[in-house]
Design a protein around this motif. Structure first.
Motif, PDB file in Angstrom:
ATOM      1  N   ARG A  81      12.677   7.595   2.250  1.00 30.36           N
ATOM      2  CA  ARG A  81      13.706   6.999   1.397  1.00 30.36           C
ATOM      3  C   ARG A  81      13.955   5.533   1.724  1.00 30.36           C
ATOM      4  NH1 ARG A  81      14.076  10.915  -2.338  1.00 30.36           N
ATOM      5  NH2 ARG A  81      14.545  12.913  -1.417  1.00 30.36           N
ATOM      6  N   SER A  82      13.546   5.107   2.886  1.00 33.95           N
ATOM      7  CA  SER A  82      13.808   3.733   3.315  1.00 33.95           C
ATOM      8  C   SER A  82      12.662   2.812   2.928  1.00 33.95           C
ATOM      9  CB  SER A  82      13.978   3.699   4.841  1.00 33.95           C
ATOM     10  OG  SER A  82      14.086   2.371   5.293  1.00 33.95           O
ATOM     11  N   ASP A  83      12.991   1.562   2.667  1.00 34.54           N
ATOM     12  CA  ASP A  83      11.943   0.575   2.427  1.00 34.54           C
ATOM     13  C   ASP A  83      11.613  -0.176   3.721  1.00 34.54           C
ATOM     14  OD1 ASP A  83      14.121  -1.097   2.793  1.00 34.54           O
ATOM     15  OD2 ASP A  83      14.070  -1.953   0.778  1.00 34.54           O
ATOM     16  N   LEU A  84      12.288   0.203   4.817  1.00 38.56           N
ATOM     17  CA  LEU A  84      12.058  -0.390   6.141  1.00 38.56           C
ATOM     18  C   LEU A  84      12.174  -1.921   6.099  1.00 38.56           C
ATOM     19  CD1 LEU A  84       9.084   1.876   7.248  1.00 38.56           C
ATOM     20  CD2 LEU A  84      11.516   2.197   7.723  1.00 38.56           C
ATOM     21  N   ARG A  85      13.131  -2.387   5.331  1.00 37.14           N
ATOM     22  CA  ARG A  85      13.295  -3.827   5.092  1.00 37.14           C
ATOM     23  C   ARG A  85      13.437  -4.641   6.367  1.00 37.14           C
ATOM     24  NH1 ARG A  85      17.200  -5.421   0.449  1.00 37.14           N
ATOM     25  NH2 ARG A  85      15.852  -3.807  -0.318  1.00 37.14           N
ATOM     26  N   ASP A  86      14.257  -4.196   7.313  1.00 39.23           N
ATOM     27  CA  ASP A  86      14.465  -4.978   8.531  1.00 39.23           C
ATOM     28  C   ASP A  86      13.178  -5.104   9.348  1.00 39.23           C
ATOM     29  OD1 ASP A  86      17.117  -5.457   7.905  1.00 39.23           O
ATOM     30  OD2 ASP A  86      17.856  -3.749   9.077  1.00 39.23           O
ATOM     31  N   THR A 134       3.844  14.407   0.264  1.00 40.54           N
ATOM     32  CA  THR A 134       5.055  14.982   0.851  1.00 40.54           C
ATOM     33  C   THR A 134       5.810  13.936   1.658  1.00 40.54           C
ATOM     34  OG1 THR A 134       3.998  17.154   0.964  1.00 40.54           O
ATOM     35  CG2 THR A 134       5.948  16.812   2.350  1.00 40.54           C
ATOM     36  N   GLU A 135       5.094  13.185   2.490  1.00 38.57           N
ATOM     37  CA  GLU A 135       5.742  12.125   3.275  1.00 38.57           C
ATOM     38  C   GLU A 135       6.385  11.088   2.360  1.00 38.57           C
ATOM     39  OE1 GLU A 135       3.039  12.002   7.319  1.00 38.57           O
ATOM     40  OE2 GLU A 135       2.266  11.049   5.504  1.00 38.57           O
ATOM     41  N   GLN A 136       5.697  10.729   1.290  1.00 36.38           N
ATOM     42  CA  GLN A 136       6.252   9.752   0.350  1.00 36.38           C
ATOM     43  C   GLN A 136       7.527  10.277  -0.301  1.00 36.38           C
ATOM     44  OE1 GLN A 136       3.165   8.645  -2.406  1.00 36.38           O
ATOM     45  NE2 GLN A 136       1.771   8.087  -0.759  1.00 36.38           N
ATOM     46  N   HIS A 159       0.845  -1.187   0.000  1.00 35.72           N
ATOM     47  CA  HIS A 159       0.000   0.000   0.000  1.00 35.72           C
ATOM     48  C   HIS A 159       0.879   1.235   0.000  1.00 35.72           C
ATOM     49  CE1 HIS A 159      -3.550  -2.280   2.087  1.00 35.72           C
ATOM     50  NE2 HIS A 159      -3.392  -2.624   0.818  1.00 35.72           N
ATOM     51  N   LYS A 160       0.410   2.304  -0.611  1.00 33.38           N
ATOM     52  CA  LYS A 160       1.096   3.586  -0.501  1.00 33.38           C
ATOM     53  C   LYS A 160       0.854   4.108   0.899  1.00 33.38           C
ATOM     54  CE  LYS A 160       1.025   5.075  -5.275  1.00 33.38           C
ATOM     55  NZ  LYS A 160       0.627   6.134  -6.208  1.00 33.38           N
ATOM     56  N   VAL A 161       1.887   4.678   1.493  1.00 34.27           N
ATOM     57  CA  VAL A 161       1.737   5.188   2.850  1.00 34.27           C
ATOM     58  C   VAL A 161       2.079   6.671   2.889  1.00 34.27           C
ATOM     59  CG1 VAL A 161       2.157   2.989   3.994  1.00 34.27           C
ATOM     60  CG2 VAL A 161       4.080   4.439   3.443  1.00 34.27           C
ATOM     61  N   GLY A 162       1.332   7.389   3.685  1.00 34.48           N
ATOM     62  CA  GLY A 162       1.598   8.801   3.885  1.00 34.48           C
ATOM     63  C   GLY A 162       1.076   9.684   2.771  1.00 34.48           C
ATOM     64  N   THR A 163       1.228  10.966   3.015  1.00 36.74           N
ATOM     65  CA  THR A 163       0.841  11.967   2.029  1.00 36.74           C
ATOM     66  C   THR A 163       1.895  12.013   0.929  1.00 36.74           C
ATOM     67  OG1 THR A 163       2.057  13.722   3.127  1.00 36.74           O
ATOM     68  CG2 THR A 163      -0.226  13.363   3.860  1.00 36.74           C
TER      69      THR A 163
END
Length: 95
Positions: free
Chosen positions: A57-62, A51-53, A45-49
């Motif tokens: 920059r991170s994909d929060l992989r961990d 601007t937030e998107q 899913h797309k997250v945030g506005t």
């Protein structure tokens, strides 16, 4: 093979949406230390506005890996090696 086709081939009538919904509930209830954004990213899913998107920059992989590991242990404990309610079948010893 898609998950939908695999379910139909197995004679099941669950839906892919049902799996996704169950995952989201699991993430919220059983993994409260993992931010909701991580679960949404795991569901693609797309997250945030906008601007937030732009600044995310991170994909929060961990964090996503930790979440998916927890989901795997929950959804398929016998496949993850942590089954507490499964008794191993062993060959009977002669004697």
């Amino acid at each position: 093979m898609s998950l939908t086709k695999a379910l139909r081939t197995a004679g099941r009538d669950e839906t892919v949406h049902g799996f996704r919904s169950a995952f989201r509930d699991f993430a919220a209830e059983r993994c409260p230390t993992i931010p909701a954004m991580v679960a949404e990213m795991a569901l693609a899913h797309k997250v945030g506005t906008a601007t937030e998107q732009a600044y995310l920059r991170s994909d929060l992989r961990d964090l996503r890996r930790a979440l998916m590991d927890a989901w795997g242990r929950f959804a398929a404990p016998s496949l993850s090696g942590v089954a507490e309610n499964v008794t191993a079948i062993r060959k009977a010893e002669a004697g």
